[in-house]
Design an enzyme around this catalytic site. Structure first.
Site, mmCIF file in Angstrom:
data_model
loop_
_atom_site.group_PDB
_atom_site.id
_atom_site.type_symbol
_atom_site.label_atom_id
_atom_site.label_comp_id
_atom_site.label_asym_id
_atom_site.label_seq_id
_atom_site.Cartn_x
_atom_site.Cartn_y
_atom_site.Cartn_z
ATOM 1 N N GLY A 1 140.269 23.234 -26.196
ATOM 2 C CA GLY A 1 140.057 22.906 -27.615
ATOM 3 C C GLY A 1 141.345 22.908 -28.402
ATOM 4 O O GLY A 1 141.431 23.515 -29.468
ATOM 5 N N ALA A 2 142.356 22.177 -27.861
ATOM 6 C CA ALA A 2 143.685 22.237 -28.490
ATOM 7 C C ALA A 2 144.006 20.988 -29.311
ATOM 8 O O ALA A 2 145.149 20.772 -29.676
ATOM 9 C CB ALA A 2 144.750 22.455 -27.419
ATOM 10 N N VAL B 1 134.363 21.747 -21.949
ATOM 11 C CA VAL B 1 134.520 22.976 -21.172
ATOM 12 C C VAL B 1 133.218 23.758 -21.006
ATOM 13 O O VAL B 1 133.195 24.793 -20.344
ATOM 14 C CB VAL B 1 135.642 23.890 -21.725
ATOM 15 N N ASN C 1 139.988 28.875 -25.966
ATOM 16 C CA ASN C 1 139.968 28.772 -27.436
ATOM 17 C C ASN C 1 138.799 27.939 -27.967
ATOM 18 O O ASN C 1 138.283 28.206 -29.046
ATOM 19 C CB ASN C 1 141.292 28.152 -27.907
ATOM 20 N N SER D 1 136.164 36.711 -32.468
ATOM 21 C CA SER D 1 136.159 36.601 -33.933
ATOM 22 C C SER D 1 135.889 38.003 -34.496
ATOM 23 O O SER D 1 135.308 38.852 -33.807
ATOM 24 C CB SER D 1 135.019 35.666 -34.357
ATOM 25 N N TYR E 1 126.485 33.113 -33.550
ATOM 26 C CA TYR E 1 127.949 33.053 -33.407
ATOM 27 C C TYR E 1 128.486 34.458 -33.127
ATOM 28 O O TYR E 1 129.295 34.657 -32.213
ATOM 29 C CB TYR E 1 128.558 32.476 -34.684
ATOM 30 N N ALA F 1 126.914 37.020 -31.867
ATOM 31 C CA ALA F 1 126.485 37.478 -30.540
ATOM 32 C C ALA F 1 127.342 36.829 -29.452
ATOM 33 O O ALA F 1 127.761 37.495 -28.491
ATOM 34 C CB ALA F 1 125.008 37.144 -30.320
ATOM 35 N N ILE G 1 140.322 31.973 -40.901
ATOM 36 C CA ILE G 1 141.523 31.162 -40.665
ATOM 37 C C ILE G 1 141.258 29.757 -41.200
ATOM 38 O O ILE G 1 140.202 29.168 -40.907
ATOM 39 C CB ILE G 1 141.833 31.084 -39.143
HETATM 40 P P1 NAP Z 1 138.051 23.909 -34.986
HETATM 41 O O1 NAP Z 1 139.116 23.593 -35.981
HETATM 42 O O2 NAP Z 1 136.641 23.555 -35.273
HETATM 43 O O3 NAP Z 1 138.494 23.244 -33.582
HETATM 44 C C1 NAP Z 1 137.673 23.414 -32.468
HETATM 45 C C2 NAP Z 1 138.365 22.854 -31.248
HETATM 46 O O4 NAP Z 1 137.529 23.126 -30.122
HETATM 47 C C3 NAP Z 1 138.583 21.360 -31.294
HETATM 48 O O5 NAP Z 1 139.814 21.075 -30.667
HETATM 49 C C4 NAP Z 1 137.403 20.795 -30.449
HETATM 50 O O6 NAP Z 1 137.723 19.564 -29.783
HETATM 51 C C5 NAP Z 1 137.288 21.907 -29.409
HETATM 52 N N1 NAP Z 1 135.999 22.002 -28.735
HETATM 53 C C6 NAP Z 1 134.812 22.412 -29.243
HETATM 54 N N2 NAP Z 1 133.882 22.414 -28.278
HETATM 55 C C7 NAP Z 1 134.503 21.998 -27.138
HETATM 56 C C8 NAP Z 1 134.065 21.791 -25.802
HETATM 57 N N3 NAP Z 1 132.804 22.010 -25.439
HETATM 58 N N4 NAP Z 1 134.976 21.377 -24.884
HETATM 59 C C9 NAP Z 1 136.270 21.162 -25.247
HETATM 60 N N5 NAP Z 1 136.736 21.342 -26.485
HETATM 61 C C10 NAP Z 1 135.867 21.751 -27.421
HETATM 62 O O7 NAP Z 1 138.015 25.470 -34.666
HETATM 63 P P2 NAP Z 1 139.140 26.596 -34.904
HETATM 64 O O8 NAP Z 1 138.934 27.167 -36.245
HETATM 65 O O9 NAP Z 1 140.473 26.100 -34.513
HETATM 66 O O10 NAP Z 1 138.613 27.705 -33.857
HETATM 67 C C11 NAP Z 1 139.192 27.899 -32.582
HETATM 68 C C12 NAP Z 1 138.595 29.164 -31.976
HETATM 69 O O11 NAP Z 1 138.859 30.278 -32.820
HETATM 70 C C13 NAP Z 1 137.078 29.103 -31.815
HETATM 71 O O12 NAP Z 1 136.712 29.742 -30.617
HETATM 72 C C14 NAP Z 1 136.564 29.881 -33.020
HETATM 73 O O13 NAP Z 1 135.309 30.438 -32.806
HETATM 74 C C15 NAP Z 1 137.651 30.940 -33.149
HETATM 75 N N6 NAP Z 1 137.724 31.517 -34.500
HETATM 76 C C16 NAP Z 1 137.977 30.723 -35.602
HETATM 77 C C17 NAP Z 1 138.026 31.314 -36.861
HETATM 78 C C18 NAP Z 1 138.295 30.519 -38.123
HETATM 79 O O14 NAP Z 1 138.138 31.089 -39.224
HETATM 80 N N7 NAP Z 1 138.684 29.256 -38.058
HETATM 81 C C19 NAP Z 1 137.838 32.693 -36.990
HETATM 82 C C20 NAP Z 1 137.596 33.454 -35.866
HETATM 83 C C21 NAP Z 1 137.535 32.853 -34.619
HETATM 84 P P3 NAP Z 1 137.530 18.100 -30.479
HETATM 85 O O15 NAP Z 1 138.542 17.995 -31.590
HETATM 86 O O16 NAP Z 1 137.838 17.116 -29.399
HETATM 87 O O17 NAP Z 1 136.113 18.076 -30.966
#
Ligand code: NAP
Length: 266
Positions: free
Chosen positions: A31-32, A83, A109, A161, A174, A176, A207
């Site tokens: 998910g990069a 993934v 990620n 998280s 989420y 859980a 974030i």
């Molecule tokens: P985001 O901006 O929504 O980006 C999510 C990324 O994951 C995108 O690159 C997406 O790809 C990819 N993705 C989702 N499902 C996928 C799958 N099945 N296979 C491959 N790629 C997949 O999310 P983020 O905020 O960067 O979050 C990243 C991680 O940090 C997550 O695990 C999230 O739960 C955790 N987190 C985030 C926060 C926050 O406040 N943002 C806080 C705590 C934890 P596409 O672009 O191709 O769709």
């Protein structure tokens, strides 16, 4: 004269080790294509690692992330793979090995969020959150582990998280799934203790990424106000924590949860 060159060579080697501590290593970041995963990929590339930028749908954004990584003089590959699908994960890891050799760093990620009352949640929605957030790290970890065990070295970093630690109202599934990621991390760290493989979790607070896109400006301002450091986190705040755990010198840190959250929970 010879002593002078020996000194210079060892000085340059240690300089390289401190500025590019991941030189020659290969990292898969799931998910990069955007958000936190993109910042992690760039951070690891800056530290010298070859990087596999995984994405699910967003090829164009993944290519832009790869282009930024390449500025750091490392090899970079973008690989489309869902993934949460075992066949896709096998292809992701096989492609990585074919291009760069065995991966030494895996950052699980990729993840999805879901907001709503538990009472309104369908069984399908529950399953899809668990599959994306908990089954995917299992599949990716299982696919890279044989390579890491063979080399007796590896760094696995799982994105959890603060809600996986504290539980969030209207985010039960989420929370859980992210709590499950922490338990997976702690248990596997024990299993892998003697294999040179560390397994850690990073549990960010709020974030600023697309994941918070459903929140209004007022909601975001309130979240920032409730955060002791007075601001929301950036993707780079999380990438810094991941990079620390990915270092070869972090070998005594395993089974831990590092939470970049601005003091939101302590
Ligand atoms: P985001 O901006 O929504 O980006 C999510 C990324 O994951 C995108 O690159 C997406 O790809 C990819 N993705 C989702 N499902 C996928 C799958 N099945 N296979 C491959 N790629 C997949 O999310 P983020 O905020 O960067 O979050 C990243 C991680 O940090 C997550 O695990 C999230 O739960 C955790 N987190 C985030 C926060 C926050 O406040 N943002 C806080 C705590 C934890 P596409 O672009 O191709 O769709």
């Amino acid at each position: 004269m010879e002593r002078k060159w020996t000194f210079l060579t060892s000085h340059l080697t240690s300089l390289n080790a401190s500025t590019r501590p991941l030189n020659g290593q290969t990292a898969i970041v799931t998910g990069a294509s955007r958000g936190i995963g993109a910042a992690i990929a760039v951070g690891l590339a800056r530290a010298g690692a070859h990087v596999v930028v995984n994405y699910r749908q967003n090829a164009e954004m993944a290519e832009s992330v790869a282009a930024i990584c390449r500025r750091h003089d490392v090899r970079v590959l973008t690989v489309q793979a869902d993934v949460s699908n075992a066949a896709d994960v096998s292809r992701l890891v096989e492609t990585t090995s074919a291009h760069f050799g065995a991966p030494s760093i895996l950052v699980n990620n990729a993840g999805v969020a879901h907001t709503g009352l538990l009472l309104d949640m369908t069984e399908e929605e529950w399953d899809s959150i668990m599959t994306a957030n908990l089954k995917a790290p299992f599949l990716c970890t299982k696919a890279v582990l044989p390579h890491m065990i063979a080399r007796q070295y590896g760094r696995i970093i799982n994105l959890s998280s603060i809600w996986g630690l504290a539980g969030g109202s209207c985010e039960v599934a989420y929370s859980a799934s992210k709590g499950g990621v922490i338990a997976l991390t702690k248990a596997l760290a024990k299993e892998m203790g003697l294999s040179g493989i560390t397994v850690n979790a990073v549990a960010p607070g709020a974030i600023q990424t697309d994941m918070l896109g459903h929140l209004s400006d007022e909601d975001l301002a309130m979240l920032a106000e409730e955060t002791p450091v007075g601001r929301l986190g950036t993707a780079e705040d999380v990438a810094n924590a991941v990079q620390f755990l990915a270092l070869p010198s972090s070998s005594f840190v395993t089974g831990q949860v590092l939470s970049p959250n601005g003091g939101y929970i302590t």
